[in-house]
Design a protein around this motif. Sequence first.
Motif, PDB file in Angstrom:
ATOM      1  N   UNK A  16       2.781   6.235   9.144  1.00 26.35           N
ATOM      2  CA  UNK A  16       4.162   6.382   9.602  1.00 26.35           C
ATOM      3  C   UNK A  16       4.492   5.376  10.706  1.00 26.35           C
ATOM      4  N   UNK A  17       3.551   5.167  11.634  1.00 27.08           N
ATOM      5  CA  UNK A  17       3.761   4.208  12.721  1.00 27.08           C
ATOM      6  C   UNK A  17       3.901   2.793  12.162  1.00 27.08           C
ATOM      7  N   UNK A  18       3.072   2.450  11.179  1.00 25.91           N
ATOM      8  CA  UNK A  18       3.158   1.119  10.576  1.00 25.91           C
ATOM      9  C   UNK A  18       4.496   0.916   9.873  1.00 25.91           C
ATOM     10  N   UNK A  19       4.980   1.932   9.176  1.00 28.56           N
ATOM     11  CA  UNK A  19       6.285   1.831   8.512  1.00 28.56           C
ATOM     12  C   UNK A  19       7.395   1.598   9.532  1.00 28.56           C
ATOM     13  N   UNK A  20       7.322   2.286  10.669  1.00 29.62           N
ATOM     14  CA  UNK A  20       8.335   2.119  11.716  1.00 29.62           C
ATOM     15  C   UNK A  20       8.276   0.717  12.317  1.00 29.62           C
ATOM     16  N   UNK A  78       5.235  10.072  18.230  1.00 30.26           N
ATOM     17  CA  UNK A  78       4.400  11.124  18.790  1.00 30.26           C
ATOM     18  C   UNK A  78       2.932  10.795  18.551  1.00 30.26           C
ATOM     19  N   UNK A  79       2.062  11.305  19.402  1.00 35.61           N
ATOM     20  CA  UNK A  79       0.632  11.039  19.259  1.00 35.61           C
ATOM     21  C   UNK A  79       0.076  11.612  17.951  1.00 35.61           C
ATOM     22  N   UNK A  80       0.778  12.605  17.386  1.00 38.39           N
ATOM     23  CA  UNK A  80       0.333  13.211  16.137  1.00 38.39           C
ATOM     24  C   UNK A  80       0.849  12.481  14.897  1.00 38.39           C
ATOM     25  N   UNK A  81       1.699  11.476  15.082  1.00 39.87           N
ATOM     26  CA  UNK A  81       2.194  10.715  13.940  1.00 39.87           C
ATOM     27  C   UNK A  81       1.045   9.966  13.279  1.00 39.87           C
ATOM     28  N   UNK A  82       1.082   9.891  11.965  1.00 45.22           N
ATOM     29  CA  UNK A  82       0.021   9.196  11.240  1.00 45.22           C
ATOM     30  C   UNK A  82       0.142   7.687  11.433  1.00 45.22           C
ATOM     31  N   UNK A 131       0.800  -1.221   0.000  1.00 47.33           N
ATOM     32  CA  UNK A 131       0.000   0.000   0.000  1.00 47.33           C
ATOM     33  C   UNK A 131       0.840   1.282   0.000  1.00 47.33           C
ATOM     34  N   UNK A 132       2.162   1.131  -0.083  1.00 48.26           N
ATOM     35  CA  UNK A 132       3.039   2.308   0.018  1.00 48.26           C
ATOM     36  C   UNK A 132       2.757   3.334  -1.070  1.00 48.26           C
ATOM     37  N   UNK A 133       2.506   2.875  -2.267  1.00 50.77           N
ATOM     38  CA  UNK A 133       2.294   3.788  -3.391  1.00 50.77           C
ATOM     39  C   UNK A 133       0.824   4.034  -3.698  1.00 50.77           C
ATOM     40  N   UNK A 134      -0.054   3.491  -2.866  1.00 46.79           N
ATOM     41  CA  UNK A 134      -1.489   3.727  -3.073  1.00 46.79           C
ATOM     42  C   UNK A 134      -2.173   3.931  -1.723  1.00 46.79           C
ATOM     43  N   UNK A 135      -1.493   4.662  -0.832  1.00 50.93           N
ATOM     44  CA  UNK A 135      -2.032   4.872   0.508  1.00 50.93           C
ATOM     45  C   UNK A 135      -3.341   5.661   0.479  1.00 50.93           C
ATOM     46  N   UNK A 136      -3.586   6.391  -0.621  1.00 50.88           N
ATOM     47  CA  UNK A 136      -4.832   7.154  -0.717  1.00 50.88           C
ATOM     48  C   UNK A 136      -6.052   6.236  -0.755  1.00 50.88           C
ATOM     49  N   UNK A 137      -5.830   4.958  -1.109  1.00 52.95           N
ATOM     50  CA  UNK A 137      -6.944   4.010  -1.135  1.00 52.95           C
ATOM     51  C   UNK A 137      -7.324   3.567   0.273  1.00 52.95           C
ATOM     52  N   UNK A 138      -6.495   3.924   1.258  1.00 47.28           N
ATOM     53  CA  UNK A 138      -6.781   3.614   2.659  1.00 47.28           C
ATOM     54  C   UNK A 138      -6.798   4.926   3.443  1.00 47.28           C
ATOM     55  N   UNK A 139      -7.918   5.632   3.476  1.00 45.76           N
ATOM     56  CA  UNK A 139      -7.981   6.940   4.149  1.00 45.76           C
ATOM     57  C   UNK A 139      -7.529   6.900   5.601  1.00 45.76           C
ATOM     58  N   UNK A 140      -7.725   5.772   6.246  1.00 41.82           N
ATOM     59  CA  UNK A 140      -7.419   5.676   7.672  1.00 41.82           C
ATOM     60  C   UNK A 140      -5.923   5.818   7.951  1.00 41.82           C
ATOM     61  N   UNK A 141      -5.074   5.525   6.959  1.00 43.45           N
ATOM     62  CA  UNK A 141      -3.627   5.596   7.167  1.00 43.45           C
ATOM     63  C   UNK A 141      -3.155   7.016   7.430  1.00 43.45           C
ATOM     64  N   UNK A 142      -3.932   8.017   7.005  1.00 38.32           N
ATOM     65  CA  UNK A 142      -3.505   9.402   7.176  1.00 38.32           C
ATOM     66  C   UNK A 142      -3.906   9.977   8.531  1.00 38.32           C
ATOM     67  N   UNK A 143      -4.703   9.248   9.298  1.00 45.58           N
ATOM     68  CA  UNK A 143      -5.122   9.752  10.605  1.00 45.58           C
ATOM     69  C   UNK A 143      -3.993   9.669  11.616  1.00 45.58           C
ATOM     70  N   UNK A 144      -3.912  10.638  12.552  1.00 48.18           N
ATOM     71  CA  UNK A 144      -2.955  10.509  13.649  1.00 48.18           C
ATOM     72  C   UNK A 144      -3.403   9.396  14.580  1.00 48.18           C
ATOM     73  N   UNK A 145      -2.449   8.721  15.208  1.00 51.05           N
ATOM     74  CA  UNK A 145      -2.791   7.568  16.033  1.00 51.05           C
ATOM     75  C   UNK A 145      -3.654   7.953  17.231  1.00 51.05           C
ATOM     76  N   UNK A 146      -3.580   9.219  17.674  1.00 48.93           N
ATOM     77  CA  UNK A 146      -4.398   9.639  18.812  1.00 48.93           C
ATOM     78  C   UNK A 146      -5.875   9.724  18.447  1.00 48.93           C
TER      79      UNK A 146
END
Length: 481
Positions: free
Chosen positions: A443-447, A436-440, A316-331
Amino acid sequence: MFSPSVDSARDAGGVAGPVLIPMRFVWPYGGRSVYLSGSFTRWSELLQMSPVEGCPTVFQVIHSLAPGYHQYKFYVDGEWRHDEHQPCLSGEYGIVNTVLLATDPNFVPVLTPEIVSGSNMDVDNEAFRRMVRLTDGTLSNVLLPRISDADVQTSRQRISSFLSSCTAYELLPESGKVVTLDVELPVKQAFHILHEQGIPMAPLWDICKGQFVGVLSALDFILILRELGNHGSNLTEEELETHTISAWKEGKWTAFTQGFIRAGPYDNLKEIALKILQNGISTVPIIHSSSEDDSFPQLLHLASLSGILKCICRYFRNCSSSLPILQLPICAIPVGTWVPKIGETNCQPLAMLRPNASLTSALNLLVQAQVSSIPIVDDSDSLLDIYCRSDITALAKDRTYTHINLDEMTVHQALQLGQDFYSSFEPRSQRCQMCLRTDSLHKVMERLSQPGVRRLVIVEAGSKRVEGIISLSDIFKFFLG
């Protein structure tokens, strides 16, 4: 993102000037030199940003702003950049980030037509606009990005479908090594091997049955040490020299044993992930046998949530727009374990310990709370270190476990004993990863998909005060239920 204090600037005559709000700007995407500039500096000054301690890829700077609407950009390694995960628009200075601050609790922000029409964000502007209201000098309300329940369900279904379409063969490396232990090996020797190889667990082979029959893990060593520390126990240190793994697994802790969990190379990744979650284990051996009676099995790989998550991120790295939830901050997502807010009584508490806590208390907490790690914090709850189940194997070095008192040894001392162990197999910075709580979520999944990263401690930028912890299993529980 904001300091909780509000300062009123006063001129030399003592007349109140405009209220200034200290704002923390964060650039979490790395770089060698990072600067901030914006409408509040008239685009003529660069404010140098500094890396956050413990998070070398996160840069921050605090700058006081007057209430109102502001635009800003980042100057990273000689190039102008904007944070696409924050509100932004296209204007005179290209694509810029925006922020709207208010101190009046009754203030209703008004977006001009230029702001709305100029946005290049392919999302609803109202949903992704961030507004902060400050009253009485405290952060009272933050409107976080939101997406609909339907979009959340769609994201989950797409990930579930992807995992169902992939088999365990996707996880197999081109080359690798898997350590296997014979069940007739003495317990003491087995844990020395785990320590020397820098691994937290190993599959068990029964030569008489010609089969893999189980797994020896760091949890077994924890249970053994607790047994040694139990004054009413008949287990002696000498028994570790002669007791085999099979004798320990079958006789000493029958209540803790469970059937051998395994998977085949044609099992799909969703099935494997659910096996890990439902059985509370960290890995599932991938075993192949060409015969119908399951004789001559071949151990191909040890499947883990980390490897499965890496497949998800790669796809999903190059099509993250198909998963809107990935852009939300974890908080903004019900994922992970968080420090309870004042007044909350129905949530699971986050287990933390001070460095002077006894090793016994740490081991008991790991077993009773059924967690794999415990943040070690100072009196201000700022992160100092983390104690994991796998850390216990460091006590196998020089037979340390035979001459220590678990009640007298502190967690700090136990971690100090393992310093050489960490430097040999796992850098300390790799063990104590933060976010950070504001990280998407993306980003957390990639880490978390990186080798050796099993969890991220959620900290407050600057102070490193622990706010929560998010693990691999948390991510998969959220997606697969």
